[in-house]
Design a protein around this motif. Structure first.
Motif, PDB file in Angstrom:
ATOM      1  N   THR A 194       0.700  -1.039   0.176  1.00 29.03           N
ATOM      2  CA  THR A 194      -0.027  -0.043   0.116  1.00 29.03           C
ATOM      3  C   THR A 194       0.856   1.309  -0.048  1.00 29.03           C
ATOM      4  O   THR A 194       0.647   2.126  -1.000  1.00 29.03           O
ATOM      5  N   ASP A 195       1.954   1.191   0.549  1.00 32.79           N
ATOM      6  CA  ASP A 195       2.656   2.387   0.938  1.00 32.79           C
ATOM      7  C   ASP A 195       3.411   2.648  -0.522  1.00 32.79           C
ATOM      8  O   ASP A 195       3.871   3.729  -0.723  1.00 32.79           O
ATOM      9  N   ALA A 196       3.895   1.523  -1.085  1.00 33.42           N
ATOM     10  CA  ALA A 196       4.499   1.585  -2.485  1.00 33.42           C
ATOM     11  C   ALA A 196       3.615   2.044  -3.464  1.00 33.42           C
ATOM     12  O   ALA A 196       3.990   2.955  -4.250  1.00 33.42           O
ATOM     13  N   ILE A 197       2.210   1.572  -3.443  1.00 32.93           N
ATOM     14  CA  ILE A 197       1.613   2.073  -4.512  1.00 32.93           C
ATOM     15  C   ILE A 197       1.025   3.355  -4.298  1.00 32.93           C
ATOM     16  O   ILE A 197       0.641   4.607  -4.905  1.00 32.93           O
ATOM     17  N   GLY A 198       1.105   3.940  -2.764  1.00 36.97           N
ATOM     18  CA  GLY A 198       0.506   5.113  -2.531  1.00 36.97           C
ATOM     19  C   GLY A 198      -1.213   5.146  -2.531  1.00 36.97           C
ATOM     20  O   GLY A 198      -1.584   6.369  -2.515  1.00 36.97           O
ATOM     21  N   TYR A 199      -1.788   4.170  -2.233  1.00 33.84           N
ATOM     22  CA  TYR A 199      -3.238   4.278  -2.174  1.00 33.84           C
ATOM     23  C   TYR A 199      -3.650   3.455  -1.042  1.00 33.84           C
ATOM     24  O   TYR A 199      -3.319   2.195  -1.103  1.00 33.84           O
ATOM     25  N   GLN A 200      -4.600   3.864  -0.366  1.00 35.48           N
ATOM     26  CA  GLN A 200      -5.151   3.249   0.784  1.00 35.48           C
ATOM     27  C   GLN A 200      -6.779   2.953   0.455  1.00 35.48           C
ATOM     28  O   GLN A 200      -7.328   4.155   0.321  1.00 35.48           O
ATOM     29  N   MET A 201      -7.483   1.962   0.795  1.00 36.09           N
ATOM     30  CA  MET A 201      -8.854   2.019   0.450  1.00 36.09           C
ATOM     31  C   MET A 201      -9.340   2.709   1.393  1.00 36.09           C
ATOM     32  O   MET A 201      -9.136   2.460   2.800  1.00 36.09           O
ATOM     33  N   PRO A 202     -10.391   3.472   1.120  1.00 35.79           N
ATOM     34  CA  PRO A 202     -11.031   4.350   2.159  1.00 35.79           C
ATOM     35  C   PRO A 202     -12.248   3.361   2.828  1.00 35.79           C
ATOM     36  O   PRO A 202     -12.635   2.344   2.649  1.00 35.79           O
ATOM     37  N   THR A 203     -12.909   4.306   3.754  1.00 33.91           N
ATOM     38  CA  THR A 203     -14.082   3.740   4.502  1.00 33.91           C
ATOM     39  C   THR A 203     -15.334   3.975   3.887  1.00 33.91           C
ATOM     40  O   THR A 203     -15.532   5.287   3.257  1.00 33.91           O
ATOM     41  N   PHE A 204     -16.056   2.965   3.081  1.00 33.16           N
ATOM     42  CA  PHE A 204     -17.070   3.266   2.239  1.00 33.16           C
ATOM     43  C   PHE A 204     -18.428   3.635   3.062  1.00 33.16           C
ATOM     44  O   PHE A 204     -18.739   3.293   4.044  1.00 33.16           O
ATOM     45  N   THR A 205     -19.361   4.337   2.332  1.00 34.38           N
ATOM     46  CA  THR A 205     -20.661   4.601   2.684  1.00 34.38           C
ATOM     47  C   THR A 205     -21.604   3.350   2.731  1.00 34.38           C
ATOM     48  O   THR A 205     -21.166   2.501   2.111  1.00 34.38           O
TER      49      THR A 205
END
Length: 796
Positions: A259-270
């Motif tokens: 995740t750090d390498a890609i620079g994207y973290q899954m958000p908390t969804f509505t």
């Protein structure tokens, strides 16, 4: 992931024994001698001393433990005959390069390999990997380790050499075949089975309208490296010096590192986003307003499908642009390995891929580039009488004869407008169309129409494709056209598992044939479809959202309530006047309040409006997408190549004017043209400190797409682009600058502050309302509207 964390994969199993000291009694075998000979193959073919190869076989075999001398002599004669057989096959090929060691790095592996030689014949380059054994793979192989196209050596060679030799074919060569008898070798065979001596791979299915897909090949490389395979080492005479890496001890990368390498973290969804993610079976329409987290929801849905055990090859995600496809792929890499990322591509790329996979039904098609189109028109004009209604005084350029005829041909052949053209031009258009078809060319739009025609005429092809893609997601559904709608319907006909995502309020591509009617009628086409609306706007403050909503309330649309998460905020500000002085004043005030220049965007409907204003403003600014031909780096490359290839001409003064540094200009002029064009471009960009720039990457892509492998071909390509006002664009580096961008180009983007210049049409059509709505909803914090005298856009 750091290089140190990557597993090194030695794709070739053998190393070369070069000296008698290295070749101990234990390790000297017939195979080890032949591998050493093959490492010299390119050199000996280049210098004409092929006899040295045969002498080396005779000498090397003296070290091999044969029980009887006559057996050694027979084996020497036989192996020399087989080597001669291959060398005879190479007759007529020009050797471009001798043995090359290759390195390819993907997300998790570093692959080491080599090719024995690179050759060229009839304008096509080939890299040869030669093994002194019988074929253990074939073109008909059913698994990743029995099919020659997915051989690690072959894929590594393609990945490493495609940049320098665009379109290169990789040849996997076996000196022997299973029908050879001692002292009586067969003819050199080119077959699809293991009885062949050579398998040639063009990787045609890895190309789309944008060129070669390295991402697809890297994914396949990693998949092959991860697939377990057993080796019968006991019976192999190479076992004593084999360096095969079985990668059984590959380090496991944890999710956080990735995740750090890609620079994207899954958000908390509505709650609604989660419903979209969890809905797997059946048709689904997702109405996603601006700033509603549409892309994140798509990524979450892909992850959920994979978590449910659905194989990635059954999942297809369709995007509107190549950039959107790449963004989606990058986000997916935060939770899955490259070889587990599903198919993510544009509709045109998918259509082209389907056509390329069926050459027996559609022929060997290729995409007609603008350069090839202009060349063809030029040649046809040479054999035609002057055409009525066209000006022959200017041939090249944006308003030249060739450009005008090109536009007229599109008008007749694509749009079907024949009434306004003379009879002689209609005959010319038929001639042009027939020549295009005879040469196997297709246009950009035909990638989809011909794929649909293939489905109609060959239902078995459709059945095969639709059986593969069991879960389909389509982004930007509000902008598809009629042909695309038919194509998508055909793909989803079998499974009905289609998820269409879009916003009918942001349908702004009517000029391309796009329409939101297919979104509005989705539940008529798919009666069982469910509708979910992503209501939350996470981007724009409440007062701007409410103002923007008023613009599209009168449109025919899906009823939806937009809920801004950012309550309150600033009311949009209307300013009368559209001169540079008004923009200067507002930008100066914003900077004094702590905004950075890159936080601000100036949006209008027309490029000309933006260009005129951008020339006059006093603050740092840049156009949203500048033409490649207008970029200084393009001009430096062009002048430098002209300086080499146009005898008697000196363009050094032009280069010095562009660079404003005499020493750097001299360095550019001293870069050798005796190298592949990609290397030349890389070296010039390095001199100018532009190695990581968007313009350098844009030129490299042009090199790949136009197969301009030599600097002479690059010179001709750049000259063509300049002559005809090529409209290829490049994304600018906006750091430290206010961006000037059109409403169409701004879609999907956001800025803290938007300065909107009202040059929109006064017709109040639904399309214009949507275009204004898109521009307004790019703003996060503040919106300024620069109005024309007597017109109040906000009030309207």
């Amino acid at each position: 992931m750091e290089n140190a964390m990557k597993t090194v994969v030695q794709t070739s199993s053998f190393y070369t024994c070069r000296t008698k000291k290295q070749m101990s009694a234990k390790t000297v075998t017939r195979s080890s001698v032949l591998y050493g000979i093959l490492n010299q193959l390119g050199d000996r073919l280049s210098d004409g001393r092929v006899q040295l190869l045969y002498d080396s076989i005779r000498k090397g075999y003296q070290e091999v433990g044969f029980q009887y001398d006559y057996v050694r002599d027979m084996q020497i004669a036989d192996d020399i005959a087989c080597l001669k057989r291959f060398i005879s096959f190479l007759d007529g090929y020009k050797i471009l390069s001798t043995k090359k060691s290759l390195t390819v790095e993907t997300s998790h592996f570093k692959f080491l390999s080599y090719v024995n030689l690179i050759a060229e014949k009839d304008g096509q380059s080939y890299a040869c990997i030669v093994f002194p054994k019988k074929a253990d793979k074939s073109l008909n192989g059913k698994s990743i380790h029995t099919n020659s196209e997915t051989d690690l050596n072959v894929m590594c060679a393609k990945a490493s050499l495609e940049k320098d030799y665009p379109g290169i074919n990789i040849a996997l060569v076996y000196l022997f075949n299973e029908d050879d008898a001692l002292g009586n070798p067969t003819q050199f065979r080119v077959l699809k089975t293991k009885k062949s001596n050579i398998f040639i791979h063009d990787y045609s299915s890895y190309y789309d309208e944008h060129g070669f897909s390295f991402e697809t090949l890297y994914s396949q490389l990693e998949k092959a490296a991860m697939t377990k395979v057993s080796y019968n080492c006991f019976e192999c005479d190479c076992r004593d010096f084999c360096q095969k890496n079985t990668i059984s001890n590959m380090p496991k990368a944890n999710a956080k590192d990735e995740t750090d390498a890609i620079g994207y973290q899954m958000p908390t969804f509505t709650e609604t986003q989660q419903k979209v993610i969890n809905k797997i079976d059946g048709p689904l329409l997702v109405c996603a307003g601006p700033g509603s987290g549409k892309t994140a929801t798509l990524v979450g849905r892909i992850k959920h499908l994979l978590d449910c055990g659905i194989e990635p090859e059954f999942i297809l995600a369709i995007t509107f642009t190549r950039e959107a496809a790449q963004e989606l792929k990058n986000r997916c890499l935060s939770f899955c390995k490259p070889y587990s990322v599903p198919e993510i591509m544009t509709l045109n790329a998918l259509g082209y891929q389907i056509l390329k996979l069926n050459p027996s039904l559609v022929g060997n098609i290729k995409l007609l580039t603008s350069r090839e189109k202009m060349t063809l028109i030029d040649r046809l004009l040479d054999i035609s009488e002057p055409l009525e209604g066209f000006n022959y005084s200017v041939i090249k350029g944006n308003n030249g004869l060739l450009h005008n005829i090109s536009k007229a041909l599109d008008d007749v052949l694509v749009n079907g407008n024949t009434e306004k053209y003379a009879e002689d031009f209609l005959r010319f258009s038929k001639l042009y169309e027939s020549v295009v078809k005879q040469n196997g060319y297709i246009s950009y739009s035909e990638q989809i129409t011909l794929a649909q025609k293939l489905f109609n005429e060959h239902p078995d092809v459709l059945d095969k494709i639709s059986s593969r893609y069991k879960y389909i997601m389509v982004d930007e559904y509000q902008d598809i056209d009629r042909d695309q709608a038919k194509f998508i319907y055909s793909l989803s006909l079998k499974s009905k598992n289609i998820c269409a995502v879009g916003d009918d309020d942001q349908s702004i591509y009517a000029f391309r044939g796009g329409s939101n009617r297919y979104m509005l009628d989705f539940r008529k086409i798919y009666p069982d479809a469910e509708l979910y609306t992503l209501k939350e706007n996470f981007r724009t403050s409440e007062k701007i959202v409410r103002s923007a909503e008023k613009v599209i309330l009168g449109n025919k649309r899906i009823n939806k309530e937009i809920i801004p998460v950012k309550k309150g905020g600033l009311e949009p500000v209307a300013i009368t006047g559209q001169s540079a002085s008004e923009l200067n004043m507002v930008v100066s005030e914003l900077i004094s309040k702590g905004y950075a220049y890159e936080d601000i965007a100036v949006i209008a409907s027309k490029n000309q409006t933006l260009c005129d204003l951008q020339r006059e403003v006093s603050f740092p600014s840049i156009l949203g997408k500048e033409y490649v031909v207008n970029n200084p780096f393009f001009k430096v490359l062009s002048f430098a190549l002209k300086n080499h290839y146009e005898q008697g001409c000196d363009y050094s003064a032009q280069i010095r004017n562009l660079i404003a540094d005499d020493k750097l200009a001299e360095c550019v002029l001293s870069v050798s043209i005796e190298q592949p064009s990609a290397y030349y471009c890389d070296e010039v960009s390095s001199v100018l400190n532009l190695s990581e720039s968007a313009i350098k990457q844009a030129v490299e892509r042009l090199i790949y797409e136009n197969h301009a492998r030599s600097t002479k071909e690059l010179y001709e390509l750049l000259q063509y682009m300049a002559d005809f006002g090529d409209e290829t664009r490049v994304e600018p580096d906006t750091k430290g600058s206010v961006i000037f961008i059109t409403s169409h180009e701004s879609k999907g983007m956001e800025w803290r502050v938007v300065l909107m210049v009202d040059d929109y049409k006064d017709d109040s059509s639904e399309e214009q309302n949507r275009l204004i709505y898109v521009a307004m909803t790019r703003a996060k914090d503040a919106l300024y509207i620069f109005e024309r005298d007597g017109k109040r856009l906000l009030a309207a």
